[in-house]
Design an enzyme around this catalytic site. Structure first.
Site, PDB file in Angstrom:
ATOM      1  N   THR A  27       0.812  -1.224   0.000  1.00 32.10           N
ATOM      2  CA  THR A  27       0.000   0.000   0.000  1.00 32.10           C
ATOM      3  C   THR A  27       0.837   1.263   0.000  1.00 32.10           C
ATOM      4  OG1 THR A  27      -1.781  -1.109   1.144  1.00 32.10           O
ATOM      5  CG2 THR A  27      -1.749   1.263   1.337  1.00 32.10           C
ATOM      6  N   SER A  72       1.508  -7.739  -1.285  1.00 35.72           N
ATOM      7  CA  SER A  72       2.187  -8.790  -0.522  1.00 35.72           C
ATOM      8  C   SER A  72       1.367 -10.062  -0.383  1.00 35.72           C
ATOM      9  CB  SER A  72       2.636  -8.274   0.841  1.00 35.72           C
ATOM     10  OG  SER A  72       1.565  -8.229   1.740  1.00 35.72           O
ATOM     11  N   CYS A 292      -4.194 -18.668  20.943  1.00 36.15           N
ATOM     12  CA  CYS A 292      -4.173 -17.413  21.723  1.00 36.15           C
ATOM     13  C   CYS A 292      -2.992 -16.573  21.258  1.00 36.15           C
ATOM     14  CB  CYS A 292      -3.961 -17.701  23.201  1.00 36.15           C
ATOM     15  SG  CYS A 292      -5.278 -18.633  23.934  1.00 36.15           S
TER      16      CYS A 292
HETATM   17  N1  ASP Z   1      -2.658  -5.583   0.301  1.00 41.46           N
HETATM   18  C1  ASP Z   1      -1.583  -4.754   0.750  1.00 41.46           C
HETATM   19  C2  ASP Z   1      -0.317  -5.597   0.772  1.00 41.46           C
HETATM   20  O1  ASP Z   1      -0.077  -6.303   1.709  1.00 41.46           O
HETATM   21  C3  ASP Z   1      -1.871  -4.194   2.093  1.00 41.46           C
HETATM   22  C4  ASP Z   1      -0.819  -3.275   2.660  1.00 41.46           C
HETATM   23  O2  ASP Z   1       0.223  -3.015   2.120  1.00 41.46           O
HETATM   24  O3  ASP Z   1      -1.068  -2.748   3.752  1.00 41.46           O
HETATM   25  O4  ASP Z   1       0.436  -5.543  -0.160  1.00 41.46           O
END
Ligand code: ASP
Length: 356
Positions: A27, A72, A292
């Site tokens: 992101t 990712s 947990c």
């Molecule tokens: N879908 C994105 C990723 O993991 C989410 C992020 O970067 O926060 O690449």
């Protein structure tokens, strides 16, 4: 402030150091597609345009960018191998490494790299963002700039944090102790069973008592091979024997992570124990970790975990799922006997477990 803490003034620039940024995607570097409305990755030069402050840090920063950058969720062991290869190739040219990565699987990648890199004496800091770098309220800017400070931090020429870590929302945690716990807030990660290694506020305060340093610093050794013939079996009341058969019967299965209840407990019914025992007798490693997020497996504390112990299941103590998965993948790829792997699973190799 106790001696074990080291306070590092955030205004001190990481001058005369060199950092390699490896941009994998996530992101932090995404932009909204105006037509589809979905987020898609940008290239690294565009990201840098949003953080002109980096040029003023006074350290040498170079970057390597994945082409194309990935979300990712598409991460896999071959990409981890590529990451350790990049670190190995550039190890002597930089003081530290910052890996820009999506948050979704960041804890898996940081755990994997902790086991794939032996004798690490330089920081490898994973970071990313919940909001893209171009967004007005982005958390990416602070995450990236502070990660560079941490990757560059040295005392008497020695790295302060020679570990694979995650820095996010003012907290630095050991990579293999971290889990993503929040998809909506900036505090996306938690290290529930191990103290944070540093916190960033007005000052950057390192919790040095809990930071690992290489015991016998030697040359960096990398493990690029991983074996993914593993499974995760999460227990739930009413678990169906056929479902267990499907998981435990998968061809070439070598290890199962059993996500149990509480302190490592599982059903005591014969339908369950018989299947677990059969798997162990076939040479499949069965590792008990708890669902947990705080606390540890204590096999034998209850009747319901003594059965597992008797069946040959081994304790994963307080290991996260991410650490258990990647530790197994690395160990299984090393041509070791099952009993050696079991012995290593019960040792803290990179600070991933707290032994009683
Ligand atoms: N879908 C994105 C990723 O993991 C989410 C992020 O970067 O926060 O690449």
């Amino acid at each position: 402030m106790p001696d074990s803490y080291f306070r590092y003034n955030l205004n001190m620039k990481p001058e005369n150091t060199s950092i390699l940024i490896i941009y994998t995607g996530g992101t932090i570097g995404m932009l909204e597609d105006p037509v589809k409305g979905t987020l898609k990755p940008l290239d690294f030069q565009k990201i840098m345009k949003h953080i002109p402050e980096i040029k003023g840090l006074g350290c040498r920063i170079e970057s390597i960018s994945f082409d194309p950058p990935i979300d990712s969720s598409d991460m896999d062991p071959s990409i981890w191998a590529r990451l350790v290869e990049i670190i190995q190739e550039h190890y002597n040219d930089f003081d530290g490494f910052v890996i820009l990565h999506g948050t979704d699987t960041m804890a898996y990648s940081a755990s994997a790299l902790s086991f794939m890199l032996d004798n690490l004496s330089k920081p490898v800091i994973f970071t990313g963002a919940q909001l893209p770098i171009g967004a007005l309220r982005t958390d990416g800017k602070e995450n990236l700039i502070t990660s560079i400070f941490i990757a560059a931090a040295r005392e008497n020429g020695v790295a302060l944090v020679p570990e694979v870590c995650i820095y996010f929302d003012s907290q630095l945690s050991r990579g293999n102790r971290t889990t993503k716990i929040n998809a909506a807030h900036f505090n996306a990660f938690q290290s529930a069973n191990y103290p944070y290694l540093a916190r960033a506020g007005v000052h950057l305060v390192y919790n040095r008592e809990f930071i690992r340093s290489p015991r016998q610093p030697g040359d960096l050794v990398v493990h690029k091979k991983l074996d993914n013939h593993i499974a995760i079996l999460k227990l739930f009341p009413g678990i169906n024997p056929e479902y267990m058969d499907a998981v435990l019967g998968y061809r070439n299965l070598r290890a199962v992570i059993l996500e149990t209840y509480g302190a490592g407990n599982a059903p005591s019914g014969l339908f369950f124990l018989k299947r677990i025992k059969q798997a162990v007798d076939k040479g499949i490693i069965v590792l008990d970790i708890t669902q947990c997020n705080r606390g540890s497996v204590e096999m034998g504390r209850y009747e319901t975990s003594r059965h597992l112990l008797n069946a040959g299941v081994i304790s994963g103590y307080d290991m996260t799922t991410e650490a258990a998965t990647t530790k197994l993948m690395v160990l299984l790829a090393q041509n070791l006997e099952v009993k050696e792997i079991k012995m290593l699973l019960n040792k803290s190799l990179k600070g991933e477990i707290t032994l009683p």
